[in-house]
Design a protein around this motif. Sequence first.
Motif, PDB file in Angstrom:
ATOM      1  N   LEU A  53     -22.006  35.470  12.030  1.00  0.00           N
ATOM      2  CA  LEU A  53     -22.559  36.275  10.945  1.00  0.00           C
ATOM      3  C   LEU A  53     -21.911  37.660  10.906  1.00  0.00           C
ATOM      4  N   VAL A  54     -21.575  38.219  12.059  1.00  0.00           N
ATOM      5  CA  VAL A  54     -20.821  39.477  12.092  1.00  0.00           C
ATOM      6  C   VAL A  54     -19.504  39.305  11.332  1.00  0.00           C
ATOM      7  N   TYR A  55     -18.803  38.227  11.620  1.00  0.00           N
ATOM      8  CA  TYR A  55     -17.522  37.962  10.954  1.00  0.00           C
ATOM      9  C   TYR A  55     -17.693  37.853   9.443  1.00  0.00           C
ATOM     10  N   LEU A  56     -18.641  37.045   9.003  1.00  0.00           N
ATOM     11  CA  LEU A  56     -18.831  36.829   7.569  1.00  0.00           C
ATOM     12  C   LEU A  56     -19.309  38.100   6.863  1.00  0.00           C
ATOM     13  N   ALA A  57     -20.212  38.834   7.502  1.00  0.00           N
ATOM     14  CA  ALA A  57     -20.692  40.072   6.900  1.00  0.00           C
ATOM     15  C   ALA A  57     -19.579  41.105   6.805  1.00  0.00           C
ATOM     16  N   ALA A  58     -18.710  41.171   7.809  1.00  0.00           N
ATOM     17  CA  ALA A  58     -17.577  42.096   7.763  1.00  0.00           C
ATOM     18  C   ALA A  58     -16.613  41.700   6.648  1.00  0.00           C
ATOM     19  N   ALA A  60     -17.456  40.145   3.914  1.00  0.00           N
ATOM     20  CA  ALA A  60     -18.128  40.481   2.663  1.00  0.00           C
ATOM     21  C   ALA A  60     -18.054  41.976   2.381  1.00  0.00           C
ATOM     22  N   VAL A  61     -18.238  42.801   3.415  1.00  0.00           N
ATOM     23  CA  VAL A  61     -18.096  44.255   3.249  1.00  0.00           C
ATOM     24  C   VAL A  61     -16.715  44.602   2.725  1.00  0.00           C
ATOM     25  N   ASN A  62     -15.694  44.034   3.328  1.00  0.00           N
ATOM     26  CA  ASN A  62     -14.329  44.361   2.944  1.00  0.00           C
ATOM     27  C   ASN A  62     -13.964  43.864   1.549  1.00  0.00           C
ATOM     28  N   VAL A  64     -15.830  44.224  -1.076  1.00  0.00           N
ATOM     29  CA  VAL A  64     -16.424  45.128  -2.068  1.00  0.00           C
ATOM     30  C   VAL A  64     -15.827  46.520  -1.852  1.00  0.00           C
ATOM     31  N   GLU A  65     -15.027  46.972  -2.798  1.00  0.00           N
ATOM     32  CA  GLU A  65     -14.250  48.201  -2.623  1.00  0.00           C
ATOM     33  C   GLU A  65     -15.100  49.395  -2.222  1.00  0.00           C
ATOM     34  N   SER A  66     -16.274  49.541  -2.801  1.00  0.00           N
ATOM     35  CA  SER A  66     -17.085  50.733  -2.538  1.00  0.00           C
ATOM     36  C   SER A  66     -17.476  50.876  -1.075  1.00  0.00           C
ATOM     37  N   PHE A  67     -17.549  49.767  -0.347  1.00  0.00           N
ATOM     38  CA  PHE A  67     -17.877  49.832   1.081  1.00  0.00           C
ATOM     39  C   PHE A  67     -16.706  50.354   1.907  1.00  0.00           C
ATOM     40  N   ARG A 201     -21.731  33.473  -0.803  1.00  0.00           N
ATOM     41  CA  ARG A 201     -20.619  32.571  -1.117  1.00  0.00           C
ATOM     42  C   ARG A 201     -19.877  32.152   0.159  1.00  0.00           C
ATOM     43  N   LEU A 202     -19.641  33.105   1.049  1.00  0.00           N
ATOM     44  CA  LEU A 202     -18.929  32.804   2.286  1.00  0.00           C
ATOM     45  C   LEU A 202     -19.709  31.807   3.145  1.00  0.00           C
ATOM     46  N   ILE A 203     -21.013  31.985   3.214  1.00  0.00           N
ATOM     47  CA  ILE A 203     -21.854  31.072   4.002  1.00  0.00           C
ATOM     48  C   ILE A 203     -21.845  29.676   3.389  1.00  0.00           C
TER      49      ILE A 203
END
Length: 206
Positions: A53-58, A60-62, A64-67, A201-203
């Motif tokens: 989940l750390v991998y997928l959340a990271a 997902a963060v990357n 989205v440009e604003s993050f 989507r990644l999950i």
Amino acid sequence: MPQLIDLQSWPRRELFEFFSGMSNPFYSVTFRLDVTRLVRFAREQKISFYYALVYLAAEAVNSVESFRYALDGGRPVLLDRRAPSFTDLHPGAEVFHIVTLPLEETIQSFCAAARAKSAAQTALLDHEDSQDLIFFTCLPWVELTALTNERDFDPDDSVPRIAWGKYAEEQGRYSLHISMELNHRFVDGLHVGRFCEALTRLIESL
């Protein structure tokens, strides 16, 4: 290399300046996430649900440009990537350390690298503070509904802080709450929604 943002043409300039005038520009938000597919995938692959989940959340963060906005010398920049930095317990111990490593190409290789680095690490930290990180933590003993993190208060802090607790099962589905602390100078609710959509989507694509 971080890309310097041209304030004159930046669509976010007015919002950035508005929230820059506040002594506390941070906010937190928590939402429920269906992780059924990830629970099953982690069991099938015999990998850590937490690392996965750390991998997928990271990722997902990357996405989205604003993050990936940050400050460099007081000027807003766009980072190329953010890397995960997460708490982990020493096996058989009650004290944790903070593991930081870049994203690997696959979820399996990341989980293997995270397991190896965590097992070998002897210090609480093995890196210096950096604005290009994502801070993760997990409380797997409780169903988390909200969380705030300790911090040295700095309105220029752009590091997203993401946490979750144990997942709960209901009628064959698994879900947990994702808690986020963010700087409103860079990230709005719209971007939280895009992060949630990307993570979902990644999950589901596993």
